[in-house]
Design a protein around this motif. Structure first.
Motif, PDB file in Angstrom:
ATOM      1  N   LEU A 166       0.836  -1.234   0.059  1.00  0.00           N
ATOM      2  CA  LEU A 166       0.067   0.082   0.196  1.00  0.00           C
ATOM      3  C   LEU A 166       0.767   1.264  -0.194  1.00  0.00           C
ATOM      4  CD1 LEU A 166      -2.702  -0.856   2.762  1.00  0.00           C
ATOM      5  CD2 LEU A 166      -2.995  -0.831   0.145  1.00  0.00           C
ATOM      6  N   ASP A 167       0.290   2.102  -0.673  1.00  0.00           N
ATOM      7  CA  ASP A 167       0.972   3.618  -0.896  1.00  0.00           C
ATOM      8  C   ASP A 167       0.054   4.321  -0.125  1.00  0.00           C
ATOM      9  OD1 ASP A 167       3.494   2.971  -1.762  1.00  0.00           O
ATOM     10  OD2 ASP A 167       3.030   3.219  -3.953  1.00  0.00           O
ATOM     11  N   ILE A 168       0.265   5.108   0.908  1.00  0.00           N
ATOM     12  CA  ILE A 168      -0.752   6.052   1.616  1.00  0.00           C
ATOM     13  C   ILE A 168      -0.288   7.431   1.718  1.00  0.00           C
ATOM     14  CG2 ILE A 168      -2.175   6.394   3.824  1.00  0.00           C
ATOM     15  CD1 ILE A 168      -2.082   3.416   4.131  1.00  0.00           C
ATOM     16  N   CYS A 169      -0.945   8.277   1.373  1.00  0.00           N
ATOM     17  CA  CYS A 169      -0.378   9.690   1.478  1.00  0.00           C
ATOM     18  C   CYS A 169      -1.700  10.368   2.437  1.00  0.00           C
ATOM     19  CB  CYS A 169      -0.780  10.555   0.020  1.00  0.00           C
ATOM     20  SG  CYS A 169      -0.115  12.310   0.064  1.00  0.00           S
ATOM     21  N   VAL A 170      -1.124  10.870   3.635  1.00  0.00           N
ATOM     22  CA  VAL A 170      -1.827  11.842   4.432  1.00  0.00           C
ATOM     23  C   VAL A 170      -1.417  13.101   4.534  1.00  0.00           C
ATOM     24  CG1 VAL A 170      -2.611  11.735   6.833  1.00  0.00           C
ATOM     25  CG2 VAL A 170      -2.078   9.632   5.621  1.00  0.00           C
ATOM     26  N   ASP A 171      -2.153  14.081   3.859  1.00  0.00           N
ATOM     27  CA  ASP A 171      -2.211  15.669   3.951  1.00  0.00           C
ATOM     28  C   ASP A 171      -0.685  15.688   3.202  1.00  0.00           C
ATOM     29  OD1 ASP A 171      -4.338  16.104   5.157  1.00  0.00           O
ATOM     30  OD2 ASP A 171      -3.589  16.488   7.267  1.00  0.00           O
ATOM     31  N   GLY A 172      -0.333  15.173   2.003  1.00  0.00           N
ATOM     32  CA  GLY A 172       0.714  15.396   1.471  1.00  0.00           C
ATOM     33  C   GLY A 172       2.023  14.651   2.105  1.00  0.00           C
ATOM     34  N   GLN A 173       1.876  14.009   2.869  1.00  0.00           N
ATOM     35  CA  GLN A 173       2.862  12.960   3.507  1.00  0.00           C
ATOM     36  C   GLN A 173       2.906  11.512   3.060  1.00  0.00           C
ATOM     37  OE1 GLN A 173       5.654  14.142   5.582  1.00  0.00           O
ATOM     38  NE2 GLN A 173       6.791  12.090   4.960  1.00  0.00           N
ATOM     39  N   ASN A 174       4.019  10.910   2.307  1.00  0.00           N
ATOM     40  CA  ASN A 174       3.663   9.638   1.693  1.00  0.00           C
ATOM     41  C   ASN A 174       4.318   8.530   2.576  1.00  0.00           C
ATOM     42  OD1 ASN A 174       2.781  10.481  -0.727  1.00  0.00           O
ATOM     43  ND2 ASN A 174       4.584  11.395  -1.148  1.00  0.00           N
ATOM     44  N   TYR A 175       3.820   7.562   2.666  1.00  0.00           N
ATOM     45  CA  TYR A 175       4.013   6.445   3.374  1.00  0.00           C
ATOM     46  C   TYR A 175       3.966   4.972   2.603  1.00  0.00           C
ATOM     47  CZ  TYR A 175       3.122   9.578   7.401  1.00  0.00           C
ATOM     48  OH  TYR A 175       3.017  10.720   8.095  1.00  0.00           O
ATOM     49  N   SER A 176       4.923   4.068   2.709  1.00  0.00           N
ATOM     50  CA  SER A 176       4.697   2.973   1.893  1.00  0.00           C
ATOM     51  C   SER A 176       4.800   1.627   3.124  1.00  0.00           C
ATOM     52  CB  SER A 176       6.022   2.820   1.006  1.00  0.00           C
ATOM     53  OG  SER A 176       5.612   3.675   0.038  1.00  0.00           O
ATOM     54  N   PHE A 177       3.906   0.644   2.707  1.00  0.00           N
ATOM     55  CA  PHE A 177       3.733  -0.528   3.679  1.00  0.00           C
ATOM     56  C   PHE A 177       3.760  -1.453   2.524  1.00  0.00           C
ATOM     57  CE2 PHE A 177       1.597   2.952   5.792  1.00  0.00           C
ATOM     58  CZ  PHE A 177       2.111   2.892   7.021  1.00  0.00           C
ATOM     59  N   LEU A 178       4.736  -2.716   2.744  1.00  0.00           N
ATOM     60  CA  LEU A 178       4.502  -4.076   2.151  1.00  0.00           C
ATOM     61  C   LEU A 178       4.004  -4.878   2.940  1.00  0.00           C
ATOM     62  CD1 LEU A 178       8.578  -3.982   1.780  1.00  0.00           C
ATOM     63  CD2 LEU A 178       6.913  -3.485   0.247  1.00  0.00           C
TER      64      LEU A 178
ATOM     65  N   VAL B  43       1.016  -2.031  13.761  1.00  0.00           N
ATOM     66  CA  VAL B  43      -0.133  -1.256  13.600  1.00  0.00           C
ATOM     67  C   VAL B  43       0.468   0.415  13.648  1.00  0.00           C
ATOM     68  CG1 VAL B  43      -2.324  -0.203  14.261  1.00  0.00           C
ATOM     69  CG2 VAL B  43      -1.688  -2.756  14.447  1.00  0.00           C
ATOM     70  N   CYS B  44       0.259   0.942  12.765  1.00  0.00           N
ATOM     71  CA  CYS B  44       0.415   2.300  12.305  1.00  0.00           C
ATOM     72  C   CYS B  44      -0.736   3.340  12.437  1.00  0.00           C
ATOM     73  CB  CYS B  44       1.096   2.681  11.248  1.00  0.00           C
ATOM     74  SG  CYS B  44       3.056   1.808  11.098  1.00  0.00           S
ATOM     75  N   VAL B  45      -0.509   4.416  13.190  1.00  0.00           N
ATOM     76  CA  VAL B  45      -1.651   5.449  13.110  1.00  0.00           C
ATOM     77  C   VAL B  45      -1.370   6.725  12.548  1.00  0.00           C
ATOM     78  CG1 VAL B  45      -3.526   6.377  14.901  1.00  0.00           C
ATOM     79  CG2 VAL B  45      -2.817   4.092  15.067  1.00  0.00           C
ATOM     80  N   PHE B  46      -2.226   7.257  11.947  1.00  0.00           N
ATOM     81  CA  PHE B  46      -2.075   8.833  11.585  1.00  0.00           C
ATOM     82  C   PHE B  46      -3.431   9.719  11.589  1.00  0.00           C
ATOM     83  CE2 PHE B  46       0.308   5.394   8.799  1.00  0.00           C
ATOM     84  CZ  PHE B  46       1.424   6.210   8.972  1.00  0.00           C
ATOM     85  N   THR B  47      -3.075  10.924  11.448  1.00  0.00           N
ATOM     86  CA  THR B  47      -4.378  11.719  11.507  1.00  0.00           C
ATOM     87  C   THR B  47      -4.234  12.635  10.274  1.00  0.00           C
ATOM     88  OG1 THR B  47      -3.475  13.354  13.058  1.00  0.00           O
ATOM     89  CG2 THR B  47      -4.901  11.291  13.866  1.00  0.00           C
ATOM     90  N   GLY B  48      -5.159  13.258   9.714  1.00  0.00           N
ATOM     91  CA  GLY B  48      -5.186  14.360   8.752  1.00  0.00           C
ATOM     92  C   GLY B  48      -6.357  14.467   8.063  1.00  0.00           C
ATOM     93  N   ARG B  49      -6.538  15.602   7.139  1.00  0.00           N
ATOM     94  CA  ARG B  49      -7.535  16.107   6.519  1.00  0.00           C
ATOM     95  C   ARG B  49      -7.989  15.450   5.394  1.00  0.00           C
ATOM     96  NH1 ARG B  49      -9.585  21.259   8.742  1.00  0.00           N
ATOM     97  NH2 ARG B  49     -10.909  21.427   6.983  1.00  0.00           N
ATOM     98  N   ASN B  50      -6.779  14.785   4.528  1.00  0.00           N
ATOM     99  CA  ASN B  50      -6.846  14.285   3.132  1.00  0.00           C
ATOM    100  C   ASN B  50      -6.049  13.067   3.200  1.00  0.00           C
ATOM    101  OD1 ASN B  50      -8.366  16.713   1.339  1.00  0.00           O
ATOM    102  ND2 ASN B  50      -6.796  17.578   2.897  1.00  0.00           N
ATOM    103  N   VAL B  51      -6.657  12.073   2.629  1.00  0.00           N
ATOM    104  CA  VAL B  51      -6.057  10.450   2.477  1.00  0.00           C
ATOM    105  C   VAL B  51      -6.211   9.936   1.367  1.00  0.00           C
ATOM    106  CG1 VAL B  51      -5.858   8.383   3.620  1.00  0.00           C
ATOM    107  CG2 VAL B  51      -6.430  10.285   5.209  1.00  0.00           C
ATOM    108  N   ARG B  52      -5.117   9.491   0.774  1.00  0.00           N
ATOM    109  CA  ARG B  52      -5.443   8.721  -0.284  1.00  0.00           C
ATOM    110  C   ARG B  52      -4.434   7.190  -0.268  1.00  0.00           C
ATOM    111  NH1 ARG B  52      -1.510  10.927  -3.939  1.00  0.00           N
ATOM    112  NH2 ARG B  52      -0.173   9.044  -3.498  1.00  0.00           N
ATOM    113  N   ILE B  53      -5.391   6.108  -0.673  1.00  0.00           N
ATOM    114  CA  ILE B  53      -4.705   5.120  -0.176  1.00  0.00           C
ATOM    115  C   ILE B  53      -4.641   4.217  -1.827  1.00  0.00           C
ATOM    116  CG2 ILE B  53      -5.163   2.495   0.605  1.00  0.00           C
ATOM    117  CD1 ILE B  53      -6.672   4.079   2.692  1.00  0.00           C
ATOM    118  N   ARG B  54      -3.212   4.031  -2.261  1.00  0.00           N
ATOM    119  CA  ARG B  54      -3.193   3.382  -3.332  1.00  0.00           C
ATOM    120  C   ARG B  54      -2.645   1.742  -3.286  1.00  0.00           C
ATOM    121  NH1 ARG B  54       0.225   7.042  -7.366  1.00  0.00           N
ATOM    122  NH2 ARG B  54      -1.657   7.997  -7.216  1.00  0.00           N
ATOM    123  N   PRO B  55      -3.330   0.857  -3.346  1.00  0.00           N
ATOM    124  CA  PRO B  55      -2.920  -0.599  -3.268  1.00  0.00           C
ATOM    125  C   PRO B  55      -2.103  -1.031  -4.581  1.00  0.00           C
ATOM    126  CG  PRO B  55      -4.949  -0.609  -3.607  1.00  0.00           C
ATOM    127  CD  PRO B  55      -4.870   0.810  -3.836  1.00  0.00           C
ATOM    128  N   ALA B  56      -1.356  -1.904  -4.331  1.00  0.00           N
ATOM    129  CA  ALA B  56      -0.560  -2.707  -5.529  1.00  0.00           C
ATOM    130  C   ALA B  56      -1.534  -3.384  -6.449  1.00  0.00           C
ATOM    131  CB  ALA B  56       0.936  -3.249  -5.045  1.00  0.00           C
TER     132      ALA B  56
END
Length: 312
Positions: free
Chosen positions: A192-204, A265-278
């Motif tokens: 998964l590639d996840i973007c929370v308020d412009g900050q990008n995170y990747s999870f395998l 388990v990772c936790v984030f907060t924000g106002r805009n979230v994009r989830i992009r699965p492979a």
């Protein structure tokens, strides 16, 4: 206020019908003027709610008589209208909306609170979640949205003929446990590639990612323990690589929020979230099927008007 009820006779395999039969005489004795609509198919609640919102100009209350699926349809139909307030008489399997928005959990108490608030015009503002996916380009959610293993379980259970049969005995939630255990050894986690308020995170090999408006989903699970429906934020919970046996432990601890202390388990907060699965994994919105693949979610603070909220 104009008062409308949208009743889903299929909720919890007909439980909503018996609940409405108990509540209707109370409304009549109170001299309450209202209109009631019965849905006959999936999606009709959204159509009815939207029509009510479009045709009314005065302050209006639309109360769903059913579960989270019924509320989801009503909110999608009329939740964005500034003159419409949403209520709920709980008659479903999960009823996470009433938990997260602090409504009474017993039908008669919920109706009493609703009547009092209609008379005094007591309406509170909460946050409204919005999302866009390939299957649902303009969607709304009140509780949560997410993709991955939990969405797969929700989709499989909702399509199962056994859910209705178990609901006859008040055991509908067991179908989720059955498919959780069965598919735990079939489901393949995805990157998964996840973007929370412009900050990008990747999870395998992530199992799931859930975006919450309040703590509850799945019938009382505290997937986002720190979330509040009026904090102006989305709360993102991601379950990364984890042994299959540990997933069972996660789904036990999630009822009290203990899962957030797990290292996976990772936790984030924000106002805009994009989830992009492979890979095109399922998406759920308030437990309802919302397609597959990429999803974008954002919060609209104070946009959802809710009536029947209990005082803290």
């Amino acid at each position: 206020m104009n008062l409308y009820f949208i009743i889903n006779p299929a909720a919890k395999n007909g439980r909503s019908v018996s609940i409405w039969k108990q509540l209707q005489p109370l409304l009549d004795r109170e001299g309450i003027i209202y209109q009631a609509y019965w849905t006959t198919r999936k999606g009709e609640g959204k159509e009815i709610a939207r029509r009510i919102g479009e045709e009314s100009v005065e302050p209006t209350v639309i109360a769903a008589v059913g579960g989270d699926g019924t509320v989801h349809e009503v909110v999608n139909g009329a939740g964005s209208f500034p003159h419409v307030a949403i209520g709920c008489i709980p008659a479903g399997t999960g009823n996470d909306f009433v938990r997260g928005f602090r409504l009474a959990r017993k039908p008669k108490q919920a109706l009493r609170q609703l009547i009092d608030d209609v008379r005094f015009g007591k309406v509170l503002a909460f946050d409204l979640g919005r999302f866009a996916s390939r299957a649902v380009p303009d969607g709304v959610f009140a509780n949560s949205i997410g993709c991955g293993f939990d969405a797969h379980i929700a989709r499989t259970a909702n399509r199962s003929k056994w859910k209705g049969r178990l609901n006859r005995f008040g055991l509908g939630s067991l179908i989720y446990v059955f498919y959780l255990v069965r598919d735990l050894f079939r489901y393949q986690p995805v990157d998964l590639d996840i973007c929370v308020d412009g900050q990008n995170y990747s999870f395998l090999k992530a199992w799931m990612a859930t975006v919450s408006n309040h703590p509850y989903y799945g019938g009382g699970m505290r997937i986002a323990p720190s979330a509040q429906a009026d904090d102006g934020l989305l709360h993102v919970t991601v379950v990364g690589p984890m042994p299959r046996w540990k997933i069972l432990a996660l789904f036990l601890t999630v009822f009290w929020g203990g899962h957030v202390r797990m290292k996976e388990v990772c936790v984030f907060t924000g106002r805009n979230v994009r989830i992009r699965p492979a890979a095109p994994v399922p998406i759920h919105a308030d437990g309802e099927d919302a397609g597959e693949g990429e999803v974008f979610a954002w919060i609209e603070p104070g946009r959802l008007r809710v009536i029947g909220v209990k005082t803290r």
